[in-house]
Design a protein around this motif. Structure first.
Motif, PDB file in Angstrom:
ATOM      1  N   PRO A   1     -37.987 -24.473  36.973  1.00 40.62           N
ATOM      2  CA  PRO A   1     -36.511 -24.772  36.749  1.00 40.62           C
ATOM      3  C   PRO A   1     -35.649 -23.437  36.280  1.00 40.62           C
ATOM      4  N   PRO A   2     -34.362 -24.426  36.679  1.00 42.80           N
ATOM      5  CA  PRO A   2     -33.391 -23.487  36.537  1.00 42.80           C
ATOM      6  C   PRO A   2     -33.030 -22.150  35.962  1.00 42.80           C
ATOM      7  N   GLY A   3     -33.257 -22.247  34.905  1.00 45.78           N
ATOM      8  CA  GLY A   3     -32.687 -20.863  34.011  1.00 45.78           C
ATOM      9  C   GLY A   3     -34.222 -20.594  34.112  1.00 45.78           C
ATOM     10  N   ALA A   4     -35.534 -20.723  34.340  1.00 44.27           N
ATOM     11  CA  ALA A   4     -36.943 -19.698  34.798  1.00 44.27           C
ATOM     12  C   ALA A   4     -36.539 -18.563  35.498  1.00 44.27           C
ATOM     13  N   ARG A   5     -36.072 -19.586  36.492  1.00 45.15           N
ATOM     14  CA  ARG A   5     -35.584 -18.551  37.868  1.00 45.15           C
ATOM     15  C   ARG A   5     -34.189 -18.052  37.627  1.00 45.15           C
ATOM     16  N   GLU A   6     -33.460 -17.711  36.562  1.00 43.11           N
ATOM     17  CA  GLU A   6     -32.320 -17.146  36.635  1.00 43.11           C
ATOM     18  C   GLU A   6     -33.294 -15.937  36.050  1.00 43.11           C
ATOM     19  N   ALA A   7     -34.495 -15.966  35.250  1.00 43.30           N
ATOM     20  CA  ALA A   7     -35.048 -15.052  33.634  1.00 43.30           C
ATOM     21  C   ALA A   7     -35.838 -14.187  34.749  1.00 43.30           C
ATOM     22  N   LEU A   8     -36.107 -14.895  36.367  1.00 43.07           N
ATOM     23  CA  LEU A   8     -37.362 -14.088  37.133  1.00 43.07           C
ATOM     24  C   LEU A   8     -36.400 -13.394  37.624  1.00 43.07           C
ATOM     25  N   ILE A   9     -34.988 -13.540  38.347  1.00 41.51           N
ATOM     26  CA  ILE A   9     -34.193 -12.784  38.856  1.00 41.51           C
ATOM     27  C   ILE A   9     -33.394 -11.930  38.006  1.00 41.51           C
ATOM     28  N   ARG A  10     -33.684 -11.727  37.686  1.00 39.19           N
ATOM     29  CA  ARG A  10     -32.597 -10.692  36.490  1.00 39.19           C
ATOM     30  C   ARG A  10     -34.347 -10.033  35.800  1.00 39.19           C
ATOM     31  N   GLY A  11     -35.062 -10.561  35.934  1.00 47.77           N
ATOM     32  CA  GLY A  11     -36.207  -9.511  35.891  1.00 47.77           C
ATOM     33  C   GLY A  11     -36.369  -8.395  36.123  1.00 47.77           C
ATOM     34  N   SER A  12     -37.460  -7.563  35.445  1.00 49.88           N
ATOM     35  CA  SER A  12     -37.903  -6.467  36.634  1.00 49.88           C
ATOM     36  C   SER A  12     -39.373  -6.118  35.567  1.00 49.88           C
ATOM     37  N   GLY A  13     -40.087  -5.513  36.291  1.00 50.25           N
ATOM     38  CA  GLY A  13     -41.403  -5.013  35.998  1.00 50.25           C
ATOM     39  C   GLY A  13     -41.475  -4.253  34.732  1.00 50.25           C
ATOM     40  N   ALA A  14     -40.292  -3.977  33.913  1.00 45.80           N
ATOM     41  CA  ALA A  14     -40.475  -2.750  32.818  1.00 45.80           C
ATOM     42  C   ALA A  14     -40.595  -4.017  31.597  1.00 45.80           C
ATOM     43  N   ASP A  15     -40.002  -4.954  32.238  1.00 44.17           N
ATOM     44  CA  ASP A  15     -39.313  -6.082  31.409  1.00 44.17           C
ATOM     45  C   ASP A  15     -41.131  -7.013  31.060  1.00 44.17           C
ATOM     46  N   THR A  16     -41.547  -6.199  31.373  1.00 39.07           N
ATOM     47  CA  THR A  16     -43.181  -7.709  31.537  1.00 39.07           C
ATOM     48  C   THR A  16     -44.237  -7.073  30.536  1.00 39.07           C
ATOM     49  N   LEU A  17     -44.866  -8.023  29.071  1.00 35.74           N
ATOM     50  CA  LEU A  17     -45.861  -7.426  28.528  1.00 35.74           C
ATOM     51  C   LEU A  17     -46.654  -8.046  29.031  1.00 35.74           C
ATOM     52  N   VAL A  18     -48.275  -7.463  28.607  1.00 37.70           N
ATOM     53  CA  VAL A  18     -49.578  -8.777  28.414  1.00 37.70           C
ATOM     54  C   VAL A  18     -49.160  -9.163  26.907  1.00 37.70           C
ATOM     55  N   THR A  19     -48.850 -10.441  26.482  1.00 36.96           N
ATOM     56  CA  THR A  19     -49.280 -10.607  25.232  1.00 36.96           C
ATOM     57  C   THR A  19     -50.326 -12.267  24.860  1.00 36.96           C
ATOM     58  N   ARG A  20     -50.314 -12.332  23.847  1.00 34.25           N
ATOM     59  CA  ARG A  20     -51.280 -14.067  23.158  1.00 34.25           C
ATOM     60  C   ARG A  20     -49.882 -14.955  22.937  1.00 34.25           C
TER      61      ARG A  20
END
Length: 319
Positions: A219-238
């Protein structure tokens, strides 16, 4: 990357580049698969936890509608426990005539576990592939008859058994098995691809780099989140799985872009499971497409996603 680096495995599939688009559920549909294949890689349709026969039928129609896709190789990715829930999903996948079928997130660590699908894939002339998080897991899969294994490093986005960094895991798996090994985890540039080929991989299994493509289901909103994101913003979680009561095994949490909701509940999943109001609010955010609350699956290479691109351009950047 020189075409001379094309492995025997990739050449046998008719690829022009040693690039496989990972079968990301909710992202890798028929349009994306057709576009990646047209660009010289192997496009795949992903059926994740929400996979169903009607969803696969829809994406196969989109694949067929892709200009120039007729007769070109493509793959289909399934979830082992999803097949157990709906065996017809594998039946329909095999009937579609894929060149490759991947079935992952099963129980390779138990002797004799989750191998029945391999013979059926071979019976239709397709390659059987699975992901592995350890060398022992890869060896059990190879001994069971898979044609290739994906060494999935902990850097990768989405669900997985996040254990070892890709560089260490890839070396261990290449030493452990005699079948071709594909490499997955934060591969987002031609240099990354070159690095895994130098380490013995037959191809790169790439997810996040394709997730914001214009042909993706994202979805467009998810694309925008990906474009803004960086590796440091990721987290492994449930957290996402618990919030939506998705039946993913505990062994396979997901790497995603954190949000305030994720930060609030990470490490407190049991409390979230017992908080119906919090889960209802999250479900409402999912329905509304509110990605300030809803996290997006992404690997540590997400910083390389800087804009929406056609898939052909991403393949070119990886070659």
């Amino acid at each position: 990357m020189s075409d001379r680096r094309l492995s025997d495995w990739a050449a046998a599939l008719g690829l022009a580049a040693p690039i496989v688009c990972a079968p990301m559920g909710g992202v890798a549909g028929g349009r994306l698969a057709a576009a990646v294949t047209r660009a010289g890689g192997l496009g795949m349709i992903g059926m994740g936890s929400a996979g169903s026969v009607p969803a696969l039928e829809r994406e196969l129609r989109a694949l067929d509608a892709g200009a120039g896709s007729g007769g070109a190789p493509f793959g289909i990715g399934l979830v082992a426990w999803g097949i157990a829930r709906d065996p017809e999903l594998l039946d329909r996948a095999l009937a579609a005539g894929p060149a490759l079928v991947s079935v992952s997130f099963g129980d390779w660590e138990s002797p004799g576990g989750d191998a029945a699908w391999i013979e059926r894939v071979h019976a239709v002339g397709a390659q059987a592939v699975t992901q592995a998080a350890t060398a022992d897991e890869a060896k059990r899969a190879a001994d069971a008859g898979v044609d290739a294994v994906v060494a999935r490093g902990r850097e990768g986005g989405g669900h997985g058994d996040h254990r070892e960094p890709l560089h260490a895991l890839l070396a261990e798996v290449v030493r452990a098995v005699d079948v071709p090994v594909l490499a997955a985890g934060a591969i987002g540039s031609a240099r990354d691809v070159e690095r895994v080929l130098d380490a013995g991989a037959a191809a790169a299994w790439v997810g996040t780099a394709f997730a914001a493509c214009e042909e993706a289901l994202t979805p467009p909103g998810a694309r925008e989140a990906l474009i803004r994101g960086s590796g440091a913003d990721t987290l492994v979680t449930r957290v996402y799985d618990v919030a939506l009561e998705r039946p993913w095994p505990r062994r396979f949490p997901e790497r995603l872009l954190r949000t305030p909701f994720v930060d609030r509940w990470h490490g407190r999943e049991e409390a979230l499971a017992n908080d119906a109001a919090a889960r209802a609010a999250f479900a409402a955010a999912v329905d509304a497409g509110d990605y300030s609350i809803v996290p997006v699956d992404a690997g540590e290479g997400v910083g390389g996603v800087t804009r929406v691109r056609p898939a052909a351009e991403v393949v070119a950047l990886l070659r």
